[in-house]
Design an enzyme around this catalytic site. Structure first.
Site, PDB file in Angstrom:
ATOM      1  N   ASN A  57     -40.318 -18.612   3.908  1.00  0.00           N
ATOM      2  CA  ASN A  57     -39.186 -19.338   4.513  1.00  0.00           C
ATOM      3  C   ASN A  57     -38.611 -18.457   5.615  1.00  0.00           C
ATOM      4  O   ASN A  57     -37.911 -17.493   5.342  1.00  0.00           O
ATOM      5  CB  ASN A  57     -38.125 -19.617   3.433  1.00  0.00           C
ATOM      6  CG  ASN A  57     -36.869 -20.224   4.029  1.00  0.00           C
ATOM      7  OD1 ASN A  57     -36.879 -20.718   5.152  1.00  0.00           O
ATOM      8  ND2 ASN A  57     -35.779 -20.173   3.259  1.00  0.00           N
ATOM      9  N   TRP A  58     -38.923 -18.815   6.840  1.00  0.00           N
ATOM     10  CA  TRP A  58     -38.553 -17.960   7.962  1.00  0.00           C
ATOM     11  C   TRP A  58     -37.080 -18.107   8.361  1.00  0.00           C
ATOM     12  O   TRP A  58     -36.583 -17.323   9.166  1.00  0.00           O
ATOM     13  CB  TRP A  58     -39.440 -18.268   9.174  1.00  0.00           C
ATOM     14  CG  TRP A  58     -40.865 -17.853   9.016  1.00  0.00           C
ATOM     15  CD1 TRP A  58     -41.456 -17.261   7.918  1.00  0.00           C
ATOM     16  CD2 TRP A  58     -41.907 -17.990   9.989  1.00  0.00           C
ATOM     17  NE1 TRP A  58     -42.785 -17.028   8.164  1.00  0.00           N
ATOM     18  CE2 TRP A  58     -43.100 -17.468   9.434  1.00  0.00           C
ATOM     19  CE3 TRP A  58     -41.949 -18.520  11.287  1.00  0.00           C
ATOM     20  CZ2 TRP A  58     -44.310 -17.452  10.124  1.00  0.00           C
ATOM     21  CZ3 TRP A  58     -43.151 -18.500  11.968  1.00  0.00           C
ATOM     22  CH2 TRP A  58     -44.323 -17.975  11.389  1.00  0.00           C
ATOM     23  N   LYS A  59     -36.423 -19.130   7.873  1.00  0.00           N
ATOM     24  CA  LYS A  59     -35.002 -19.374   8.231  1.00  0.00           C
ATOM     25  C   LYS A  59     -34.859 -19.412   9.743  1.00  0.00           C
ATOM     26  O   LYS A  59     -35.750 -19.900  10.440  1.00  0.00           O
ATOM     27  CB  LYS A  59     -34.111 -18.318   7.575  1.00  0.00           C
ATOM     28  CG  LYS A  59     -34.426 -18.105   6.097  1.00  0.00           C
ATOM     29  CD  LYS A  59     -33.401 -17.278   5.401  1.00  0.00           C
ATOM     30  CE  LYS A  59     -33.870 -16.971   3.998  1.00  0.00           C
ATOM     31  NZ  LYS A  59     -32.855 -16.449   3.131  1.00  0.00           N
TER      32      LYS A  59
ATOM     33  N   SER B  84     -35.459 -12.103  -3.021  1.00  0.00           N
ATOM     34  CA  SER B  84     -35.836 -10.700  -2.821  1.00  0.00           C
ATOM     35  C   SER B  84     -37.205 -10.357  -3.412  1.00  0.00           C
ATOM     36  O   SER B  84     -37.410  -9.243  -3.910  1.00  0.00           O
ATOM     37  CB  SER B  84     -34.743  -9.766  -3.362  1.00  0.00           C
ATOM     38  OG  SER B  84     -33.530  -9.967  -2.643  1.00  0.00           O
TER      39      SER B  84
ATOM     40  N   GLU C 110     -28.770 -21.956   1.030  1.00  0.00           N
ATOM     41  CA  GLU C 110     -28.032 -21.788   2.294  1.00  0.00           C
ATOM     42  C   GLU C 110     -27.633 -23.142   2.860  1.00  0.00           C
ATOM     43  O   GLU C 110     -26.570 -23.279   3.471  1.00  0.00           O
ATOM     44  CB  GLU C 110     -28.875 -20.980   3.293  1.00  0.00           C
ATOM     45  CG  GLU C 110     -28.930 -19.510   2.887  1.00  0.00           C
ATOM     46  CD  GLU C 110     -30.178 -18.770   3.371  1.00  0.00           C
ATOM     47  OE1 GLU C 110     -30.903 -19.299   4.227  1.00  0.00           O
ATOM     48  OE2 GLU C 110     -30.410 -17.657   2.862  1.00  0.00           O
TER      49      GLU C 110
ATOM     50  N   GLY D 154     -38.243 -15.058   1.664  1.00  0.00           N
ATOM     51  CA  GLY D 154     -37.500 -15.006   2.926  1.00  0.00           C
ATOM     52  C   GLY D 154     -37.858 -13.759   3.697  1.00  0.00           C
ATOM     53  O   GLY D 154     -38.852 -13.703   4.422  1.00  0.00           O
ATOM     54  N   GLY D 155     -37.049 -12.713   3.548  1.00  0.00           N
ATOM     55  CA  GLY D 155     -37.184 -11.495   4.341  1.00  0.00           C
ATOM     56  C   GLY D 155     -38.600 -10.945   4.424  1.00  0.00           C
ATOM     57  O   GLY D 155     -39.096 -10.643   5.515  1.00  0.00           O
TER      58      GLY D 155
ATOM     59  N   GLY E  86     -31.775 -12.614  -0.343  1.00  0.00           N
ATOM     60  CA  GLY E  86     -31.396 -11.749   0.778  1.00  0.00           C
ATOM     61  C   GLY E  86     -30.550 -10.554   0.375  1.00  0.00           C
ATOM     62  O   GLY E  86     -29.992  -9.866   1.229  1.00  0.00           O
TER      63      GLY E  86
ATOM     64  N   GLU F  58     -34.369 -20.223  -7.311  1.00  0.00           N
ATOM     65  CA  GLU F  58     -33.844 -19.179  -6.446  1.00  0.00           C
ATOM     66  C   GLU F  58     -32.411 -18.830  -6.858  1.00  0.00           C
ATOM     67  O   GLU F  58     -31.465 -19.494  -6.417  1.00  0.00           O
ATOM     68  CB  GLU F  58     -33.841 -19.652  -4.989  1.00  0.00           C
ATOM     69  CG  GLU F  58     -35.207 -19.977  -4.445  1.00  0.00           C
ATOM     70  CD  GLU F  58     -35.283 -19.731  -2.944  1.00  0.00           C
ATOM     71  OE1 GLU F  58     -36.168 -18.980  -2.532  1.00  0.00           O
ATOM     72  OE2 GLU F  58     -34.440 -20.258  -2.211  1.00  0.00           O
TER      73      GLU F  58
ATOM     74  N   HIS G 229     -32.269 -25.825  -0.165  1.00  0.00           N
ATOM     75  CA  HIS G 229     -32.098 -24.366  -0.185  1.00  0.00           C
ATOM     76  C   HIS G 229     -30.615 -24.039  -0.338  1.00  0.00           C
ATOM     77  O   HIS G 229     -29.756 -24.739   0.194  1.00  0.00           O
ATOM     78  CB  HIS G 229     -32.654 -23.761   1.103  1.00  0.00           C
ATOM     79  CG  HIS G 229     -32.749 -22.272   1.056  1.00  0.00           C
ATOM     80  ND1 HIS G 229     -31.664 -21.457   1.260  1.00  0.00           N
ATOM     81  CD2 HIS G 229     -33.808 -21.452   0.791  1.00  0.00           C
ATOM     82  CE1 HIS G 229     -32.054 -20.194   1.123  1.00  0.00           C
ATOM     83  NE2 HIS G 229     -33.336 -20.164   0.848  1.00  0.00           N
TER      84      HIS G 229
END
Ligand code: PEP
Length: 254
Positions: free
Chosen positions: A15-17, A216, A103, A237-238, A177, A171, A101
């Site tokens: 997930n590149w956001k 994470s 966010e 993500g990251g 994150g 999640e 998600h």
């Protein structure tokens, strides 16, 4: 049907956001293809921002990487400024979409009701829906994790009659994150709880449902998380922004 983990191929999704313009998208995917080892171990997906989807499609070529969107609207067309319809994603070569998600729930007013509408619309358009659920730190510390997950899933899957186009991502919000991942016990407990709920509603097909862990995940913790019997992959993500890390996680999936 007897529980058979072999039925569930691991699914590793990045997930590149709000990261990676078209140039960066082409470069990152080229690196992933070069380092990914042929993607034999797992289904591999990337979710770029909307404007990078075309560049992603070009870069993916025949590599087998799944093209995924980060969001979708539930209406097919009309006066919904800024929104994208499921059929538009399908036309743009996306075959999957992330829905709900945390966010989007936190910053953009996503609710279990809109998640439910998006799931229905996405399935209708032939997309696989990667549906995110998870508790906040306060909810976990208050002993409410299972209640929260139950409520989110009940709302999200209202009138959804089959699981064939569904992936669930657990999640925990406190792990996204933050660098602080769930322990294997915490992840396995919630994943097993989710599969149990799915089994109650959908019967044996719950055994084929893929439930991803997100929060994470990185090369240093992926092996143990992915070894949990009910963890069928990762929503990352990251670490998905760094080809070496993302590909290391792919290689750890088997
Ligand atoms: C995510 O945003 O879905 C996620 C899991 O992020 P991170 O891996 O950076 O925690």
């Amino acid at each position: 049907m007897v529980y058979n983990p072999v039925m569930r191929k691991k699914y590793i999704a990045g997930n590149w956001k709000l990261n990676n313009n078209q140039k960066q998208t082409s470069e990152l995917i080229a690196k992933i293809i070069a380092q990914g080892g042929g993607f034999k171990n797992a289904d591999v997906a990337v979710a770029p921002p909307f404007t990078s989807i075309h560049a992603a499609k070009q870069a993916i070529g025949s590599s087998g990487i799944i093209l995924c969107a980060q969001n979708v609207h539930f209406e097919e067309k009309g006066a919904f400024t800024g929104e994208i319809a499921p059929s538009m994603l399908a036309e743009a070569a996306c075959t999957a979409v992330i829905i709900g998600h945390s966010e989007r729930r936190q910053y953009f007013g996503e609710t279990d009701e809109t998640v439910n509408k998006k799931i229905h619309a996405s399935i209708k358009a032939g997309l696989t829906a990667i549906v995110c659920v998870g508790e906040t730190l306060q909810e976990r510390e208050g002993g409410k994790t299972n209640d929260v997950i139950h409520t989110q899933l009940s709302g999200a899957f209202k009138d959804v009659s089959d699981l064939s186009k569904i992936i669930i991502a657990y999640e925990p919000v406190w792990a996204i994150g933050t660098g602080k991942n769930a322990t294997t016990q915490q992840a396995q407990d919630v994943h097993a709880f989710i599969r149990g709920l799915a089994r109650q509603k959908y019967g044996a097909s719950a055994d084929g449902l893929r439930i991803l862990y997100g929060g994470s995940m990185k090369p240093s913790n992926a092996a143990e998380l992915l070894a949990c019997p009910d963890v069928d992959g990762g929503l990352i993500g990251g670490a998905s922004l760094i080809a070496e890390d993302f590909c290391a996680i792919i290689r750890l999936s088997s």
